[in-house]
Design a protein around this motif. Structure first.
Motif, PDB file in Angstrom:
ATOM      1  N   HIS A   1       0.831  -1.212   0.000  1.00 17.05           N
ATOM      2  CA  HIS A   1       0.000   0.000   0.000  1.00 17.05           C
ATOM      3  C   HIS A   1       0.861   1.256   0.000  1.00 17.05           C
ATOM      4  O   HIS A   1       1.847   1.364   0.709  1.00 17.05           O
ATOM      5  CB  HIS A   1      -1.041  -0.002   1.123  1.00 17.05           C
ATOM      6  CG  HIS A   1      -0.494   0.047   2.519  1.00 17.05           C
ATOM      7  ND1 HIS A   1      -0.125   1.216   3.133  1.00 17.05           N
ATOM      8  CD2 HIS A   1      -0.271  -0.928   3.432  1.00 17.05           C
ATOM      9  CE1 HIS A   1       0.284   0.963   4.361  1.00 17.05           C
ATOM     10  NE2 HIS A   1       0.220  -0.337   4.567  1.00 17.05           N
TER      11      HIS A   1
ATOM     12  N   ASP B   1       6.398   0.654   6.654  1.00 19.59           N
ATOM     13  CA  ASP B   1       4.934   0.536   6.473  1.00 19.59           C
ATOM     14  C   ASP B   1       4.417   1.670   5.608  1.00 19.59           C
ATOM     15  O   ASP B   1       4.143   2.745   6.114  1.00 19.59           O
ATOM     16  CB  ASP B   1       4.251   0.547   7.851  1.00 19.59           C
ATOM     17  CG  ASP B   1       2.771   0.255   7.733  1.00 19.59           C
ATOM     18  OD1 ASP B   1       2.320  -0.204   6.678  1.00 19.59           O
ATOM     19  OD2 ASP B   1       2.050   0.499   8.722  1.00 19.59           O
ATOM     20  N   ASP B   2       4.231   1.453   4.326  1.00 18.23           N
ATOM     21  CA  ASP B   2       4.555   0.240   3.609  1.00 18.23           C
ATOM     22  C   ASP B   2       5.357   0.599   2.367  1.00 18.23           C
ATOM     23  O   ASP B   2       5.181   0.010   1.313  1.00 18.23           O
ATOM     24  CB  ASP B   2       3.270  -0.522   3.279  1.00 18.23           C
ATOM     25  CG  ASP B   2       3.521  -1.864   2.607  1.00 18.23           C
ATOM     26  OD1 ASP B   2       4.612  -2.423   2.822  1.00 18.23           O
ATOM     27  OD2 ASP B   2       2.679  -2.314   1.843  1.00 18.23           O
TER      28      ASP B   2
ATOM     29  N   GLU C   1      -4.829   2.163   2.615  1.00 20.75           N
ATOM     30  CA  GLU C   1      -4.952   1.005   3.497  1.00 20.75           C
ATOM     31  C   GLU C   1      -5.154   1.438   4.943  1.00 20.75           C
ATOM     32  O   GLU C   1      -5.946   0.850   5.675  1.00 20.75           O
ATOM     33  CB  GLU C   1      -3.697   0.119   3.403  1.00 20.75           C
ATOM     34  CG  GLU C   1      -3.803  -1.205   4.140  1.00 20.75           C
ATOM     35  CD  GLU C   1      -3.364  -1.141   5.595  1.00 20.75           C
ATOM     36  OE1 GLU C   1      -3.691  -2.053   6.355  1.00 20.75           O
ATOM     37  OE2 GLU C   1      -2.704  -0.167   5.991  1.00 20.75           O
ATOM     38  N   GLU C   2      -4.425   2.494   5.325  1.00 14.35           N
ATOM     39  CA  GLU C   2      -4.325   2.804   6.762  1.00 14.35           C
ATOM     40  C   GLU C   2      -5.644   3.230   7.401  1.00 14.35           C
ATOM     41  O   GLU C   2      -5.933   2.837   8.509  1.00 14.35           O
ATOM     42  CB  GLU C   2      -3.264   3.895   6.997  1.00 14.35           C
ATOM     43  CG  GLU C   2      -1.840   3.463   6.649  1.00 14.35           C
ATOM     44  CD  GLU C   2      -1.293   2.383   7.582  1.00 14.35           C
ATOM     45  OE1 GLU C   2      -2.017   1.950   8.480  1.00 14.35           O
ATOM     46  OE2 GLU C   2      -0.133   1.986   7.388  1.00 14.35           O
TER      47      GLU C   2
ATOM     48  N   ASP D   1       3.364  -6.279   3.486  1.00 11.97           N
ATOM     49  CA  ASP D   1       2.960  -5.180   4.373  1.00 11.97           C
ATOM     50  C   ASP D   1       3.276  -5.537   5.817  1.00 11.97           C
ATOM     51  O   ASP D   1       2.461  -5.333   6.711  1.00 11.97           O
ATOM     52  CB  ASP D   1       1.461  -4.880   4.186  1.00 11.97           C
ATOM     53  CG  ASP D   1       1.011  -3.690   5.033  1.00 11.97           C
ATOM     54  OD1 ASP D   1       1.876  -2.877   5.415  1.00 11.97           O
ATOM     55  OD2 ASP D   1      -0.194  -3.589   5.315  1.00 11.97           O
TER      56      ASP D   1
ATOM     57  N   TYR E   1       9.607  -4.671  14.030  1.00 10.26           N
ATOM     58  CA  TYR E   1       8.565  -3.958  13.286  1.00 10.26           C
ATOM     59  C   TYR E   1       7.753  -3.033  14.180  1.00 10.26           C
ATOM     60  O   TYR E   1       7.527  -1.867  13.844  1.00 10.26           O
ATOM     61  CB  TYR E   1       7.659  -4.977  12.591  1.00 10.26           C
ATOM     62  CG  TYR E   1       6.657  -4.359  11.644  1.00 10.26           C
ATOM     63  CD1 TYR E   1       7.075  -3.520  10.610  1.00 10.26           C
ATOM     64  CD2 TYR E   1       5.286  -4.603  11.766  1.00 10.26           C
ATOM     65  CE1 TYR E   1       6.167  -2.964   9.726  1.00 10.26           C
ATOM     66  CE2 TYR E   1       4.377  -4.059  10.881  1.00 10.26           C
ATOM     67  CZ  TYR E   1       4.818  -3.245   9.868  1.00 10.26           C
ATOM     68  OH  TYR E   1       3.912  -2.694   8.992  1.00 10.26           O
TER      69      TYR E   1
END
Ligand SMILES: [Zn+2]
Length: 457
Positions: free
Chosen positions: A279, A291-292, A325-326, A353, A419
């Motif tokens: 994304h 991200d991302d 996406e977020e 992702d 992450y």
């Protein structure tokens, strides 16, 4: 008869061995090419340093769309298209502030807290000061519900440190970010402070989406850095502590976003579509490198390498930069909706992702037979660090495709230990990405796409 059967079996085994060898050789070529000529890291540098945060509706979103479109066009695929969709346009609207007021040695003191408003949250618009009540989970909230009215609810829910895979901790805790505000508003809370979804050792607060229940007051919501969370918890335990929260979030009218899609046309089964993507949007408080940005530049790298090696896919491969996406998933939904309207045949989808870290495996949502087929490629993939084939999961943006067509899907699963140190926080920057780890992820993805393209699922 028995001899003939044995003969056929051994011929089959020989053919199998030779195609396995052919696959190993081609995937080695992909790997050699990316590790020596890969541009993904430089692409990521541009996306993060020249464009930066790119939340849906922002100027960064538009720049990132234009940039990825022109990069993919320059690689000369069979076509590059924009797929328009309406996206929400939430803006932070200013600096998020929080100050704690407490008594120490009979003296009134104050301390600035490191907070960031949660995405989609509505701002207080002016300082909102109230006593803080801490809760450990929703059961604790229910137990204290009569004490909540007018107060700021502090969800001090720790990331579970016992999970080895950090996505399990995230899945566990993220409900408090997503629905904690409305759950507290139900009992009259004036705002919420949510412990960041992380087990980092720094104090950077981590944003992310919340979803308000329409029937309840939409109260301000911030995430707090872990050191400040621990400090605040101690202060609350010592007696009354008030916090002033000042946030500015609001929604502007929905605007137009785009999935950016490049395509290589299949030579044998052009109607069978394989999707690979990440994304393009990111939160506004960071560069969105892991991200991302990582997933986007890995996707572009696969296209670049296939073109450079003159690879002619059997099936049609689409390289997709998904929008929004977020805080909306409008891009992923649009992609599946249009596929359905056009009656397309989607045979596989792959998303990256989960960060640009060293690849470890794939998360796979597929039938048992499809899962077994993917797992049978382990001897080839393990040369590139892929050893884990986990049932379940895939990617948020390809989820709608899976739900619409039952398309088998997979998500690249890199090492997850670092992450959530930077996910949705200001330290998700280009500097946090290692070039070789990023490229190894792209190699693993390209290898899987190649194998699915060649053999189907
Ligand atoms: Zn993401």
């Amino acid at each position: 008869m028995k001899n003939l059967a044995l003969f056929l079996i051994s011929m089959f085994a020989l053919a199998n061995a030779s195609s396995q060898k052919e696959d190993s050789i081609f995937i080695r070529k992909i790997s050699d090419h990316m590790l020596t000529n890969g541009q993904a890291y430089e692409d990521l540098r541009y996306l993060t340093k020249k464009i930066g945060g790119r939340l849906a509706g922002s100027k960064g979103m538009v720049l990132a769309e234009n940039w990825s479109e022109s990069v993919m066009k320059s690689l000369n695929p069979d076509r590059v298209v924009r797929q328009q969709c309406m996206v929400p346009h939430w803006v932070r609207g200013g600096n998020d502030l929080a100050t704690a007021y407490f008594v120490s040695g009979k003296k009134s003191q104050s301390k600035k807290l490191d907070v960031v408003a949660l995405g989609n949250s509505l701002g207080s618009m002016k300082p909102l000061k109230a006593d803080v009540i801490e809760v450990k989970n929703y059961d604790d909230l229910e137990a204290k519900k009569d004490l909540v009215k007018g107060k700021i609810v502090f969800y001090n829910v720790h990331f579970n440190e016992k999970f080895v895979g950090t996505f399990n901790s995230y899945r566990d805790a993220v409900q408090y970010r997503g629905s904690g505000a409305s759950r507290a508003a139900k009992y009259g809370a004036s705002a919420v402070i949510v412990r960041s979804m992380s087990h980092s050792t720094d104090n950077n607060p981590h944003t992310g989406s919340l979803r308000y229940a329409d029937s309840l007051p939409k109260i301000p919501a911030v995430a707090i850095g872990l050191m400040d969370a621990d400090w605040l918890s101690t202060q609350v335990a010592n007696g009354n502590t008030a916090v002033s929260v000042h946030t500015h979030g609001k929604f502007l009218p929905d605007t137009i976003g785009n999935n950016i899609i490049a395509e290589l046309k299949g030579s044998e089964f052009p109607d069978e579509i394989i999707t690979v993507g990440g994304h393009l949007d990111s939160w506004d408080n960071c560069e969105g490198a892991h991200d991302d940005g990582a997933g986007c530049v890995q996707t572009i790298e696969i296209l670049r390498t296939f073109k450079a090696l003159g690879y002619q896919p059997k099936r049609t491969i689409r390289f997709v930069m998904f929008a929004n996406e977020e805080n909306g998933l409008k891009g992923g939904n649009k992609y599946a909706d249009e596929a359905k309207a056009k009656n397309e045949k989607h045979v596989f989808a792959l998303e990256s992702d989960a960060g640009g870290f060293t690849p470890r495996g794939f998360d796979i949502t597929a039938s048992p037979a499809q899962y077994d087929k993917i797992k049978s490629w382990k001897p080839i993939l393990s040369d590139y660090g892929i050893n884990d084939f986990t049932a379940g999961g895939g990617g948020a943006d390809i989820g709608p495709l899976n739900r619409t067509f039952n398309t088998p899907m997979a998500g690249l699963r890199p090492d997850s230990q670092r992450y959530f140190d930077l996910h949705h926080a200001r330290n998700d920057t280009f500097e946090a990405v290692n070039k070789r780890e990023l490229l190894l992820g792209a190699i693993s993805m390209a290898a899987l796409v190649y194998l699915v393209d060649k053999y189907g699922l």
